[in-house]
Scaffold this active site. Structure first.
Site, PDB file in Angstrom:
ATOM      1  N   GLU A 179       0.625  -3.766   3.277  1.00  0.00           N
ATOM      2  CA  GLU A 179      -0.794  -3.541   3.029  1.00  0.00           C
ATOM      3  C   GLU A 179      -1.607  -4.652   3.685  1.00  0.00           C
ATOM      4  O   GLU A 179      -1.795  -5.724   3.078  1.00  0.00           O
ATOM      5  CB  GLU A 179      -1.067  -3.536   1.528  1.00  0.00           C
ATOM      6  N   GLY A 190      -9.293  -1.063   0.516  1.00  0.00           N
ATOM      7  CA  GLY A 190     -10.591  -0.773  -0.093  1.00  0.00           C
ATOM      8  C   GLY A 190     -11.766  -0.976   0.848  1.00  0.00           C
ATOM      9  O   GLY A 190     -12.911  -1.009   0.407  1.00  0.00           O
ATOM     10  N   SER A 234      -6.686   1.986   2.753  1.00  0.00           N
ATOM     11  CA  SER A 234      -7.656   3.038   3.084  1.00  0.00           C
ATOM     12  C   SER A 234      -7.007   4.318   3.614  1.00  0.00           C
ATOM     13  O   SER A 234      -7.536   4.956   4.531  1.00  0.00           O
ATOM     14  CB  SER A 234      -8.707   2.495   4.064  1.00  0.00           C
TER      15      SER A 234
HETATM   16  C1  PEP Z   1      -4.275  -0.642  -2.672  1.00  0.00           C
HETATM   17  O1  PEP Z   1      -5.015  -1.177  -3.464  1.00  0.00           O
HETATM   18  O2  PEP Z   1      -3.055  -0.790  -2.753  1.00  0.00           O
HETATM   19  C2  PEP Z   1      -4.887   0.145  -1.603  1.00  0.00           C
HETATM   20  C3  PEP Z   1      -4.142   0.486  -0.583  1.00  0.00           C
HETATM   21  O3  PEP Z   1      -6.206   0.465  -1.778  1.00  0.00           O
HETATM   22  P1  PEP Z   1      -7.066   1.477  -0.869  1.00  0.00           P
HETATM   23  O4  PEP Z   1      -6.217   2.694  -0.638  1.00  0.00           O
HETATM   24  O5  PEP Z   1      -8.291   1.772  -1.672  1.00  0.00           O
HETATM   25  O6  PEP Z   1      -7.364   0.746   0.410  1.00  0.00           O
END
Ligand code: PEP
Length: 250
Positions: A167, A173, A212
């Site tokens: 990530e 986000g 995202s």
């Molecule tokens: C997360 O919080 O693990 C995440 C990937 O958030 P988002 O999909 O909102 O970017």
């Protein structure tokens, strides 16, 4: 052959009423998902409610965090055995919000990872770099360091029953997704690094992408060779959108 896994991280969102609506909506669509594994990680207090509503179906349950100890005087923490009592199969560890907002170190994350395994839970280890780290060319160094902390404590064998979620922090986000090629490059690095220690474990390891992901971009990301599904934040709060992502992984 490893499968695909999509997990929804609901973070600190919802109410009892909205959680019921969300889980019932996801449940209703589950028979349209053929092969992908699907899990949801609600706020801890709603785990029993969600567990009761999903029953013994294919939808799996996970926690957003787990205590690094097995029980005792650790105010505010939740032991793996307690999560197991309510049907959890997964526990997210080292989410970037835990690392950055609550200053969780690589070592604490590694201890949480170990605690999940001791309890018979599958840890979902989140790793990823900040934007400035990427811009300075440190992505592999950061992700490598985060993996090394776990390898030091658990050995490569620790990854035999775990999931890794790459990530990039700048994509969480923000609406700014890593391109499929950017993500694939880091996923391939993670698999190569682990394959140097055990090729079989690395080959079977599910490496999710998170940042995202939406129904509209999921298929392209999941089609990459080393991307085995996703850890989904914002889009997992909408049953239709989440199911569209699960279908893309199918
Ligand atoms: C997360 O919080 O693990 C995440 C990937 O958030 P988002 O999909 O909102 O970017």
């Amino acid at each position: 052959m490893r499968g695909k896994l999509v997990a929804g991280n609901w973070k600190m969102n919802g109410s009892l009423a909205s959680v019921r609506e969300l889980i019932d909506g996801i449940n209703r669509g589950m028979d349209t998902i053929q092969s992908a594994g699907v899990a949801v990680c609600p706020p801890a207090v709603y785990i029993p409610e969600v567990a009761a509503r999903i029953g013994g179906g294919r939808l799996a349950l996970g926690a957003q965090n787990i205590g690094d100890q097995d029980g005792g005087a650790f105010t505010g923490e939740i032991a793996g055995s307690m999560l197991r009592d309510f049907g959890c199969r997964y526990a997210v560890v080292g989410h970037s919000e835990r690392r950055s907002i609550y200053a969780e170190s690589d070592q604490l994350v590694a201890r949480r990872f170990a605690a999940a395994r001791r309890a018979g839970l599958v840890p979902i280890l989140c790793v990823g770099e900040l934007l400035e780290e990427r811009e300075q060319g440190f992505t592999e160094a950061v992700v490598g360091r985060q993996l090394d902390a776990v390898i030091e404590l658990e050995g490569i064998a620790g990854f035999a029953d775990a999931v890794v979620a790459y990530e990039p922090v700048w994509a969480i986000g923000t609406g700014r997704t890593a391109s499929p090629d950017q993500a694939q490059e880091v996923h391939a690095f993670i698999r190569r690094k682990l394959a140097d220690m055990d090729a079989g474990i690395a080959d079977r390891l599910i490496i999710q992408y998170g940042g995202s992901v939406k129904g509209a971009n999921a298929a392209e990301l999941f089609s990459m060779q080393d991307i085995d599904g996703g850890l989904i934040g914002g889009a997992s709060l909408d049953a239709g959108e989440f199911l569209a992502i699960c279908k893309a992984a199918d």
